[in-house]
Design a protein around this motif. Structure first.
Motif, PDB file in Angstrom:
ATOM      1  N   CYS A 167       6.830  34.957 -35.207  1.00 54.48           N
ATOM      2  CA  CYS A 167       5.841  35.804 -35.869  1.00 54.48           C
ATOM      3  C   CYS A 167       5.421  36.921 -34.923  1.00 54.48           C
ATOM      4  O   CYS A 167       5.243  36.700 -33.718  1.00 54.48           O
ATOM      5  N   LYS A 168       5.284  38.117 -35.478  1.00 56.28           N
ATOM      6  CA  LYS A 168       4.890  39.263 -34.673  1.00 56.28           C
ATOM      7  C   LYS A 168       3.504  39.060 -34.074  1.00 56.28           C
ATOM      8  O   LYS A 168       3.210  39.530 -32.972  1.00 56.28           O
ATOM      9  N   ASP A 169       2.650  38.371 -34.814  1.00 58.90           N
ATOM     10  CA  ASP A 169       1.318  38.043 -34.321  1.00 58.90           C
ATOM     11  C   ASP A 169       1.439  36.853 -33.377  1.00 58.90           C
ATOM     12  O   ASP A 169       1.705  35.727 -33.799  1.00 58.90           O
ATOM     13  N   ARG A 197      -1.942  37.797 -43.817  1.00 57.16           N
ATOM     14  CA  ARG A 197      -2.472  38.368 -42.569  1.00 57.16           C
ATOM     15  C   ARG A 197      -1.750  39.682 -42.264  1.00 57.16           C
ATOM     16  O   ARG A 197      -0.524  39.697 -42.125  1.00 57.16           O
ATOM     17  N   PRO A 198      -2.462  40.788 -42.140  1.00 57.02           N
ATOM     18  CA  PRO A 198      -1.836  42.111 -41.984  1.00 57.02           C
ATOM     19  C   PRO A 198      -0.870  42.216 -40.815  1.00 57.02           C
ATOM     20  O   PRO A 198       0.125  42.939 -40.894  1.00 57.02           O
ATOM     21  N   GLU A 199      -1.138  41.523 -39.727  1.00 52.85           N
ATOM     22  CA  GLU A 199      -0.303  41.640 -38.533  1.00 52.85           C
ATOM     23  C   GLU A 199       0.789  40.579 -38.465  1.00 52.85           C
ATOM     24  O   GLU A 199       1.564  40.561 -37.513  1.00 52.85           O
ATOM     25  N   ALA A 200       0.847  39.703 -39.458  1.00 49.85           N
ATOM     26  CA  ALA A 200       1.758  38.559 -39.387  1.00 49.85           C
ATOM     27  C   ALA A 200       3.102  38.862 -40.046  1.00 49.85           C
ATOM     28  O   ALA A 200       3.443  38.321 -41.093  1.00 49.85           O
ATOM     29  N   ALA A 201       3.871  39.736 -39.439  1.00 43.43           N
ATOM     30  CA  ALA A 201       5.250  39.949 -39.880  1.00 43.43           C
ATOM     31  C   ALA A 201       6.116  38.865 -39.255  1.00 43.43           C
ATOM     32  O   ALA A 201       5.962  38.520 -38.082  1.00 43.43           O
ATOM     33  N   GLY A 223       7.262  41.366 -43.864  1.00 38.18           N
ATOM     34  CA  GLY A 223       5.835  41.542 -43.657  1.00 38.18           C
ATOM     35  C   GLY A 223       5.074  40.887 -44.786  1.00 38.18           C
ATOM     36  O   GLY A 223       5.673  40.290 -45.691  1.00 38.18           O
TER      37      GLY A 223
END
Length: 234
Positions: A167-169, A197-201, A223
């Protein structure tokens, strides 16, 4: 058969036999692309221009393409692009056609028989990775607050290819989801659709094959609620 008709027949035979060979040569050409949210018509035109063919893209193919490829065959790039946005491609007579649908086999009609033995082996290895995306995962492939390392290990062991889910986050270190009876591609799409979650790509990386450093790596990123990125790199 007179000499004139014989010449016509021979000319047609040469054209018929040459078309697949020309297509093979085109798809074997190396391409380098860095496309970020590009409309599919423009994205596939970039590939077509790079290998010297014309292109038509079905209006039903609408998802933007986000792909980075460096020095890979056009076939690999096209397969990865279609795999990520759900389309299929064919190349015939110097014309590339992209249509809606996910029949990847249509895009490999010239791939196996072209190039050197090393090229054919690499194409076969790449196809193994693409096939892994379409393989159904077994029932019971359920994760409950499972560490991402454990998720990646189970997926790798099940599909017999190296699979990494991240996960990016960086704060997201576990996964809760049922992947049972889904293909890996479907599971990733479902993961993106349920994510808020906006940051959870989420990034899924497949390859290289165990013990084979020559196999390309295919990575797909999703995303929140939408497919966002696909990348193939050597």
């Amino acid at each position: 058969m007179n000499r004139t008709w014989l010449a016509v027949v021979l000319s047609l035979l040469v054209i018929t036999l040459s078309a697949p060979a020309l297509a093979q040569d085109a798809t074997a050409k190396k391409v380098t692309l860095d496309l970020n949210g590009v409309a599919p018509a423009a994205a596939f035109k970039a590939v077509a221009d790079a290998i010297g063919v014309s292109v038509t893209v079905d209006a039903a193919v609408m998802d933007p393409v986000d792909i980075t490829v460096r020095n890979v065959s056009a076939k690999t790039a096209l397969n990865a692009m279609c795999e990520s946005i759900g389309c299929r491609w064919t190349l015939s007579g110097g014309a590339l056609a992209v249509r809606a649908g996910t029949d990847v086999a249509a895009g490999t009609i010239y791939a196996v028989s072209s190039g050197t033995g090393r090229d054919r082996a690499k194409a076969a290895r790449t196809q193994v990775l693409l096939s892994a995306l379409k393989q159904k995962l077994p029932a019971g492939m359920t994760f409950e607050n499972a560490p991402l390392g454990e998720v990646s290990k189970r997926l790798s062991e099940t599909l017999n290819v190296n699979v990494q889910l991240a996960c990016k986050d960086a704060r997201v270190q576990t996964l809760t989801m049922d992947f049972g009876n889904l293909t890996l591609q479907e599971a990733l799409k479902a993961l993106g659709q349920q994510e808020t979650r906006p940051e959870a790509a989420w990034r899924l990386t497949i390859g290289p094959l165990p013990g084979d450093t020559q196999t390309p790596t295919i990575a797909i990123m999703v995303g929140p609620k939408t497919v966002k990125k696909a990348a193939t790199k050597r």
